[in-house]
Design a protein around this motif. Structure first.
Motif, PDB file in Angstrom:
ATOM      1  N   LEU A 119      38.549  36.851  44.981  1.00 25.69           N
ATOM      2  CA  LEU A 119      38.200  37.842  45.994  1.00 25.69           C
ATOM      3  C   LEU A 119      38.844  39.198  45.705  1.00 25.69           C
ATOM      4  CD1 LEU A 119      38.417  35.655  49.226  1.00 25.69           C
ATOM      5  CD2 LEU A 119      36.346  36.706  48.274  1.00 25.69           C
ATOM      6  N   ALA A 120      40.077  39.173  45.219  1.00 26.90           N
ATOM      7  CA  ALA A 120      40.759  40.424  44.885  1.00 26.90           C
ATOM      8  C   ALA A 120      40.045  41.151  43.748  1.00 26.90           C
ATOM      9  CB  ALA A 120      42.208  40.139  44.504  1.00 26.90           C
ATOM     10  N   ALA A 121      39.509  40.398  42.790  1.00 26.86           N
ATOM     11  CA  ALA A 121      38.765  41.020  41.687  1.00 26.86           C
ATOM     12  C   ALA A 121      37.454  41.621  42.198  1.00 26.86           C
ATOM     13  CB  ALA A 121      38.496  39.996  40.594  1.00 26.86           C
ATOM     14  N   LEU A 122      36.784  40.921  43.109  1.00 24.29           N
ATOM     15  CA  LEU A 122      35.559  41.472  43.689  1.00 24.29           C
ATOM     16  C   LEU A 122      35.863  42.772  44.438  1.00 24.29           C
ATOM     17  CD1 LEU A 122      33.886  38.207  45.060  1.00 24.29           C
ATOM     18  CD2 LEU A 122      33.405  39.395  42.915  1.00 24.29           C
ATOM     19  N   ARG A 123      37.008  42.818  45.106  1.00 26.11           N
ATOM     20  CA  ARG A 123      37.426  44.049  45.787  1.00 26.11           C
ATOM     21  C   ARG A 123      37.752  45.133  44.775  1.00 26.11           C
ATOM     22  NH1 ARG A 123      38.026  48.300  47.373  1.00 26.11           N
ATOM     23  NH2 ARG A 123      39.479  49.102  48.955  1.00 26.11           N
ATOM     24  N   ARG A 124      38.448  44.779  43.717  1.00 23.60           N
ATOM     25  CA  ARG A 124      38.827  45.771  42.707  1.00 23.60           C
ATOM     26  C   ARG A 124      37.590  46.406  42.082  1.00 23.60           C
ATOM     27  NH1 ARG A 124      39.422  49.278  39.727  1.00 23.60           N
ATOM     28  NH2 ARG A 124      40.488  49.474  37.732  1.00 23.60           N
ATOM     29  N   ALA A 165      36.271  49.188  54.018  1.00 25.85           N
ATOM     30  CA  ALA A 165      35.979  50.472  54.656  1.00 25.85           C
ATOM     31  C   ALA A 165      34.496  50.610  55.008  1.00 25.85           C
ATOM     32  CB  ALA A 165      36.393  51.618  53.743  1.00 25.85           C
ATOM     33  N   ARG A 166      33.655  49.855  54.346  1.00 19.99           N
ATOM     34  CA  ARG A 166      32.223  49.975  54.609  1.00 19.99           C
ATOM     35  C   ARG A 166      31.621  48.691  55.201  1.00 19.99           C
ATOM     36  NH1 ARG A 166      31.986  49.884  48.533  1.00 19.99           N
ATOM     37  NH2 ARG A 166      31.302  47.770  47.968  1.00 19.99           N
ATOM     38  N   GLU A 167      32.464  47.719  55.540  1.00 18.59           N
ATOM     39  CA  GLU A 167      31.978  46.430  56.031  1.00 18.59           C
ATOM     40  C   GLU A 167      32.711  46.023  57.310  1.00 18.59           C
ATOM     41  OE1 GLU A 167      31.531  44.881  51.398  1.00 18.59           O
ATOM     42  OE2 GLU A 167      33.219  44.291  52.674  1.00 18.59           O
ATOM     43  N   GLU A 168      32.033  45.350  58.187  1.00 16.71           N
ATOM     44  CA  GLU A 168      32.670  44.801  59.378  1.00 16.71           C
ATOM     45  C   GLU A 168      33.135  43.373  59.157  1.00 16.71           C
ATOM     46  OE1 GLU A 168      30.185  45.178  62.777  1.00 16.71           O
ATOM     47  OE2 GLU A 168      30.294  47.372  62.812  1.00 16.71           O
ATOM     48  N   ARG A 169      32.576  42.728  58.140  1.00 14.61           N
ATOM     49  CA  ARG A 169      33.005  41.381  57.797  1.00 14.61           C
ATOM     50  C   ARG A 169      32.768  41.171  56.314  1.00 14.61           C
ATOM     51  NH1 ARG A 169      30.221  37.056  61.073  1.00 14.61           N
ATOM     52  NH2 ARG A 169      31.295  35.749  59.557  1.00 14.61           N
ATOM     53  N   SER A 170      33.452  40.201  55.740  1.00 16.42           N
ATOM     54  CA  SER A 170      33.291  39.927  54.320  1.00 16.42           C
ATOM     55  C   SER A 170      31.864  39.467  54.026  1.00 16.42           C
ATOM     56  CB  SER A 170      34.271  38.827  53.896  1.00 16.42           C
ATOM     57  OG  SER A 170      33.968  38.378  52.581  1.00 16.42           O
ATOM     58  N   PRO A 171      31.270  39.971  52.941  1.00 11.13           N
ATOM     59  CA  PRO A 171      29.933  39.501  52.563  1.00 11.13           C
ATOM     60  C   PRO A 171      29.968  38.121  51.896  1.00 11.13           C
ATOM     61  CG  PRO A 171      30.697  41.130  50.982  1.00 11.13           C
ATOM     62  CD  PRO A 171      31.740  41.061  52.064  1.00 11.13           C
ATOM     63  N   PHE A 172      31.154  37.608  51.641  1.00  8.66           N
ATOM     64  CA  PHE A 172      31.289  36.338  50.922  1.00  8.66           C
ATOM     65  C   PHE A 172      31.621  35.224  51.927  1.00  8.66           C
ATOM     66  CE2 PHE A 172      32.978  39.805  48.145  1.00  8.66           C
ATOM     67  CZ  PHE A 172      31.797  39.985  47.430  1.00  8.66           C
ATOM     68  N   HIS A 173      30.586  34.710  52.570  1.00 11.48           N
ATOM     69  CA  HIS A 173      30.776  33.799  53.694  1.00 11.48           C
ATOM     70  C   HIS A 173      31.397  32.469  53.272  1.00 11.48           C
ATOM     71  CE1 HIS A 173      28.469  36.827  55.695  1.00 11.48           C
ATOM     72  NE2 HIS A 173      27.365  36.559  55.013  1.00 11.48           N
ATOM     73  N   GLU A 174      30.946  31.930  52.148  1.00 15.51           N
ATOM     74  CA  GLU A 174      31.497  30.649  51.694  1.00 15.51           C
ATOM     75  C   GLU A 174      32.978  30.787  51.365  1.00 15.51           C
ATOM     76  OE1 GLU A 174      27.603  28.778  49.442  1.00 15.51           O
ATOM     77  OE2 GLU A 174      28.608  30.542  48.639  1.00 15.51           O
ATOM     78  N   ALA A 175      33.328  31.878  50.675  1.00 18.74           N
ATOM     79  CA  ALA A 175      34.728  32.107  50.317  1.00 18.74           C
ATOM     80  C   ALA A 175      35.583  32.303  51.559  1.00 18.74           C
ATOM     81  CB  ALA A 175      34.839  33.320  49.394  1.00 18.74           C
ATOM     82  N   SER A 176      35.059  33.040  52.547  1.00 25.08           N
ATOM     83  CA  SER A 176      35.808  33.256  53.790  1.00 25.08           C
ATOM     84  C   SER A 176      36.047  31.939  54.504  1.00 25.08           C
ATOM     85  CB  SER A 176      35.046  34.220  54.702  1.00 25.08           C
ATOM     86  OG  SER A 176      35.056  35.532  54.176  1.00 25.08           O
ATOM     87  N   ALA A 177      35.015  31.113  54.565  1.00 25.29           N
ATOM     88  CA  ALA A 177      35.155  29.823  55.243  1.00 25.29           C
ATOM     89  C   ALA A 177      36.202  28.964  54.554  1.00 25.29           C
ATOM     90  CB  ALA A 177      33.811  29.100  55.271  1.00 25.29           C
ATOM     91  N   LEU A 178      36.154  28.913  53.235  1.00 22.95           N
ATOM     92  CA  LEU A 178      37.126  28.121  52.479  1.00 22.95           C
ATOM     93  C   LEU A 178      38.533  28.681  52.656  1.00 22.95           C
ATOM     94  CD1 LEU A 178      37.749  25.866  50.417  1.00 22.95           C
ATOM     95  CD2 LEU A 178      37.221  27.532  48.600  1.00 22.95           C
ATOM     96  N   GLY A 179      38.666  30.006  52.562  1.00 21.10           N
ATOM     97  CA  GLY A 179      39.982  30.626  52.692  1.00 21.10           C
ATOM     98  C   GLY A 179      40.596  30.416  54.055  1.00 21.10           C
ATOM     99  N   PRO A 233      43.642  45.824  49.904  1.00 21.47           N
ATOM    100  CA  PRO A 233      43.225  44.988  51.037  1.00 21.47           C
ATOM    101  C   PRO A 233      41.786  44.519  50.870  1.00 21.47           C
ATOM    102  CG  PRO A 233      44.239  47.051  51.773  1.00 21.47           C
ATOM    103  CD  PRO A 233      43.993  47.195  50.312  1.00 21.47           C
ATOM    104  N   TYR A 234      41.468  43.372  51.453  1.00 21.71           N
ATOM    105  CA  TYR A 234      40.076  42.936  51.544  1.00 21.71           C
ATOM    106  C   TYR A 234      39.909  42.067  52.776  1.00 21.71           C
ATOM    107  CZ  TYR A 234      41.642  38.631  49.064  1.00 21.71           C
ATOM    108  OH  TYR A 234      42.288  37.477  48.672  1.00 21.71           O
ATOM    109  N   ARG A 235      38.665  41.853  53.163  1.00 17.83           N
ATOM    110  CA  ARG A 235      38.375  41.064  54.358  1.00 17.83           C
ATOM    111  C   ARG A 235      38.173  39.594  54.010  1.00 17.83           C
ATOM    112  NH1 ARG A 235      37.448  44.247  58.795  1.00 17.83           N
ATOM    113  NH2 ARG A 235      36.777  46.395  58.369  1.00 17.83           N
TER     114      ARG A 235
END
Length: 390
Positions: A82-87, A94-108, A220-222
């Protein structure tokens, strides 16, 4: 280790690093090294698509109940991805209200909530709990400057932990115990090592490579809707245990207590517990000041209090060195070249750079016991103790 965990970890250790390294070379070859838009899009897509296959499998597998260490390690691999995707700007809070990576968010969130830590990678994933395979710990890239940063940062963290361990061992025996002198001396030696590793970074680390190719992975990332600040080198309890046990920083200080609250879940649970234990103890500076009234002529007081003062001064020197050399050289000065849009996202901690620098200056001065009129430091108290030593 499940097959899904094993395959993801192998990918993180090799292919993932290859792809990031290729992108860093493309970015660094540009006139504007801070630009990542429209550069190496095929490599970025490979990081996303290949990583997503592993993440989807792990989410489907669910909690395999293989213990804290395995879960923490999986969370680290997920967090690095996720940090690499942010990098690489495939996501930006800054341009999102939630992470676009739903599976990763759920797992995390599943893993983080179950083991009591933030659902992103933390400092310990790349330092104190970064298992090496055939001599190679995990990293984002193959760049020698990232290796240098991780190796010396890890050495510094372990040195701080040694100092904190020595000081904690004094609490059950008391500051007047003959062995307390040895433990104070051990703590100072460890803090001198922190300064040594800081100096190695200052002299050997390439400023541009660190600023443009290493630090951007700590943004930072969501995860879900929540934005989590980047991992910070201070996200372990040892340095705060030294702050609190010496008395240079105090848990009832609003600024410092907020710092502890903000970083607590970025630590491993054993660090969280150790820090809580430390917060309920009297600090050594108060104990020595109290003893000075009746014991300043005693040999134990002169020896142990002097050794304690040496610890305080070594801690302050390392803090000043970190801020005045490392932060100024590797973050503050290179930031001058950035335009306002990129400058607003320089810091791993989230706040704008000037706000971050003021906060770090305050922390430096607390650890230095510097004379300030706007915040309460232990300058006068430490001066009183020194005067009692003659």
């Amino acid at each position: 280790m499940s097959k899904n965990v094993e395959r993801f970890d192998a990918w993180i250790r090799k292919r993932f690093v290859d792809l990031n390294s290729g992108l860093e070379e493309l970015y660094f070859a540009q006139q504007d090294r801070a630009n990542v838009e429209g550069v190496g899009d095929d490599l970025k897509q490979a990081i996303f698509e290949e990583g997503r296959v592993f993440v989807a499998s792990l989410r489907e597998e669910g909690n395999t109940d293989e213990g804290f260490d395995r879960a923490f390690d999986v969370l680290g691999d997920l967090g690095l991805w996720l940090a690499a995707l942010r990098r690489h700007e495939l996501t930006n809070p800054a341009r999102e209200e939630r992470s676009p990576f739903h599976e990763a968010s759920a797992l995390g969130m599943h893993i983080g909530a179950s083991i009591g830590v933030v659902p992103r990678f933390a400092t310990s994933h790349l330092s104190t709990h970064n298992a090496a395979v055939n001599g190679k710990p995990k990293s984002f890239t193959w760049l020698k400057d990232e290796k240098l940063f991780l190796d010396y940062n890890t050495r510094g963290i372990f040195a701080y932990k040694r100092a904190a361990d020595a000081l904690m061992r004094i609490t059950p025996i008391g500051v007047s115990h003959p062995v307390a002198l040895t433990l104070f001396e051990d703590a100072k030696k460890a803090l001198d090592d922190v300064a040594r590793w800081n100096d190695a970074l200052f002299t050997q680390l390439d400023v541009d490579r660190f600023f443009y190719s290493v630090r951007p992975y700590y943004k930072p990332y969501r995860v879900g809707r929540q934005e989590y600040r980047g991992a910070n080198a201070g996200d372990f309890s040892g340095i705060n245990e030294i702050d609190l046990l010496t008395g240079l920083c105090q848990a009832n200080d609003p600024y410092y207590s907020q710092l502890l609250v903000d970083k607590m879940l970025f630590m491993r649970p054993e660090d969280q517990e150790s820090l809580r234990d430390c917060m309920r103890r009297r600090d050594f500076l108060d104990i020595f000041l109290e003893a000075a009234a009746t014991s300043k002529g005693e040999p134990w007081f002169r020896e142990n209090a002097r050794a304690f003062v040496d610890v305080c001064e070594a801690h302050g020197r390392a803090a000043a060195q970190h801020h005045d050399q490392l932060v100024a050289r590797f973050i503050e000065r290179p930031s001058v070249a950035l335009d306002q849009q990129k400058l607003s996202q320089v810091t791993a901690s989230g706040p704008p750079l000037p706000v971050l620098l003021r906060s770090l200056e305050m922390l430096r001065d607390l650890r230095l016991a510097a004379p300030r009129t706007d915040i309460r430091t232990r300058h006068d108290d430490l001066a009183t103790l020194k005067a009692a030593l003659g």
